[in-house]
Design an enzyme around this catalytic site. Structure first.
Site, mmCIF file in Angstrom:
data_model
loop_
_atom_site.group_PDB
_atom_site.id
_atom_site.type_symbol
_atom_site.label_atom_id
_atom_site.label_comp_id
_atom_site.label_asym_id
_atom_site.label_seq_id
_atom_site.Cartn_x
_atom_site.Cartn_y
_atom_site.Cartn_z
ATOM 1 N N CYS A 185 92.995 -14.997 55.606
ATOM 2 C CA CYS A 185 92.918 -13.870 56.550
ATOM 3 C C CYS A 185 92.391 -14.354 57.895
ATOM 4 C CB CYS A 185 91.951 -12.812 56.044
ATOM 5 S SG CYS A 185 92.268 -12.294 54.374
ATOM 6 N N CYS B 145 95.839 -3.191 54.677
ATOM 7 C CA CYS B 145 94.478 -3.464 54.213
ATOM 8 C C CYS B 145 93.570 -2.618 55.088
ATOM 9 C CB CYS B 145 94.165 -4.951 54.365
ATOM 10 S SG CYS B 145 92.425 -5.348 54.047
ATOM 11 N N CYS C 1 84.748 -9.263 72.882
ATOM 12 C CA CYS C 1 85.679 -8.144 72.659
ATOM 13 C C CYS C 1 85.320 -6.945 73.543
ATOM 14 C CB CYS C 1 85.662 -7.750 71.178
ATOM 15 S SG CYS C 1 86.853 -6.441 70.814
ATOM 16 N N CYS D 153 82.379 -1.190 69.196
ATOM 17 C CA CYS D 153 82.026 -0.913 67.791
ATOM 18 C C CYS D 153 80.547 -1.266 67.544
ATOM 19 C CB CYS D 153 82.928 -1.724 66.861
ATOM 20 S SG CYS D 153 84.680 -1.596 67.298
ATOM 21 N N CYS E 84 79.302 -4.368 65.567
ATOM 22 C CA CYS E 84 80.003 -5.660 65.663
ATOM 23 C C CYS E 84 79.340 -6.692 66.566
ATOM 24 C CB CYS E 84 81.441 -5.438 66.129
ATOM 25 S SG CYS E 84 82.379 -6.975 66.055
#
Ligand code: SAM
Ligand code: DTB
Ligand code: SF4
Length: 320
Positions: free
Chosen positions: A100, A191, A56, A60, A63
């Protein structure tokens, strides 16, 4: 429902006061509200699947899937619709009511979103609720997912607006709020929650809850994650969170957002059964159920079933 319970004007002072109540008073208040709005012995089960792992571009700090850190998580190609249906079928058999799907993207590309839309439609057709978390969305992307049958979109605020820049530099807080607005406008349930344990202070924890509760509508689902410390990430050596402080956050989330499902999310592998029981007492009423979160471990299914049984907690499916 008393109208005054549903508020969007929380102040820092008030929330700090709630957080510093004697623990018994706080949990009593949270449990009282919980009982007014929810079945106090029922927990909803969501199962996660990582449909695109690692690589990614975002930074973050928590992460394992960020390409900025060496965490040993390799980037993979996107899963196929068949693989998704196979895993969702298994999750349904085990008792999950929501499936999910998460992807390690900054924002989905057109071709990728078309494929996610197919996944959503396929899982929905199995009679499960659907949720995806794909990073930022513009308005038309949110609408495409709504048309595919998406029930929930997960996009966390993660922490307070003030602490946020310590954790992420590649996108700002307002961009997160904008994505949530697009999701809301499209008529998809929101959410959104955050992570406890990234070095934030109590005021930041309060600030996160205020940002969530003071949105135009409370998120229908509020995941509260305990940081899973992953080697190679900048927060890997952070101090552990005090269990009682964590339960206080759950209780205050319940008080501030009475109708929302509060999900006891990542980090359950580092929690004792007793700590989880306190979280349920304080108003948590959903968990991730499945032996993996996205890249890290979650409790074994058998362990979770035993815990829920010991507590006399039933799940959504059992009561249908
Ligand atoms: N890339 C998408 C995004 O950021 O919106 C979706 C996936 S991302 C992994 C979903 C959420 O998982 C993050 O917002 C964060 O709150 C949570 N998360 C990620 N790593 C975590 C960790 N190590 N511990 C606790 N929560 C974590
Ligand atoms: C959320 O709030 N927590 C989940 C879900 N939404 C996507 C993800 C937790 C990830 C924990 C770290 C990992 O397994 O990579
Ligand atoms: Fe990427 Fe999401 Fe991880 Fe941030 S939390 S690095 S956006 S996968």
């Amino acid at each position: 429902m008393t109208k005054s319970d549903i508020r969007h004007n929380w102040s820092l002072n008030e929330v700090m006061q709630l957080l510093s109540l004697p623990f018994n008073d706080l949990v009593y208040q949270a449990q009282t509200i919980h009982r007014q709005y929810h079945d106090s012995n029922k927990v909803q089960l969501s199962t996660l699947m990582n449909i695109k792992t690692g690589g990614c571009p975002e930074d973050c700090a928590y992460c394992p899937q960020s390409a900025h850190y060496k965490t040993g998580v390799d980037a993979t190609k996107m899963a196929s619709v068949d693989e998704v249906v196979q895993q969702a079928t298994q999750a349904k058999k085990e008792g999950a009511t929501r499936f999910c799907m998460g992807a390690a993207w900054r924002q989905p590309k057109k071709k990728d979103l078309d494929q996610v839309a197919e996944m959503v439609a396929a899982v929905k057709a199995m009679g499960m609720e659907t949720c995806v978390t794909l990073g930022m969305l513009d308005q038309s992307q949110a609408e495409q997912l709504q048309h595919a049958g998406l029930d929930y979109y997960n996009h966390n605020l993660d922490t307070s607006p003030e602490y946020y820049s310590e954790i992420i530099s590649t996108r700002d807080y307002q961009q997160r709020l904008d994505t949530l607005e697009h999701v809301r406008q499209a008529g998809i349930n929101v959410c959104s929650g955050g992570i406890i344990g990234m070095g934030e202070g109590t005021q930041d924890r309060a600030g996160l809850l205020i940002s969530l509760a003071n949105m135009p509508k409370h998120p229908q689902s509020v995941p509260i994650n305990l940081l899973v410390k992953v080697e190679g990430t900048p927060v890997a050596d952070n101090d552990a969170v005090d269990a009682i402080d964590f339960v206080r956050i759950i209780a205050v989330a319940r008080i501030m957002m009475p109708c929302s499902m509060v999900r006891l999310s990542a980090g359950r592998n580092d929690m004792s059964d007793e700590m989880q029981a306190l979280c349920f007492l304080a108003g948590a009423n959903s968990i991730f159920y499945g032996e993996k979160l996205l890249t890290t471990d979650n409790p074994q299914l058998r362990q979770d079933r035993e815990l829920l049984e010991r507590l006399g907690i039933t799940t959504s499916q059992q009561q249908h």
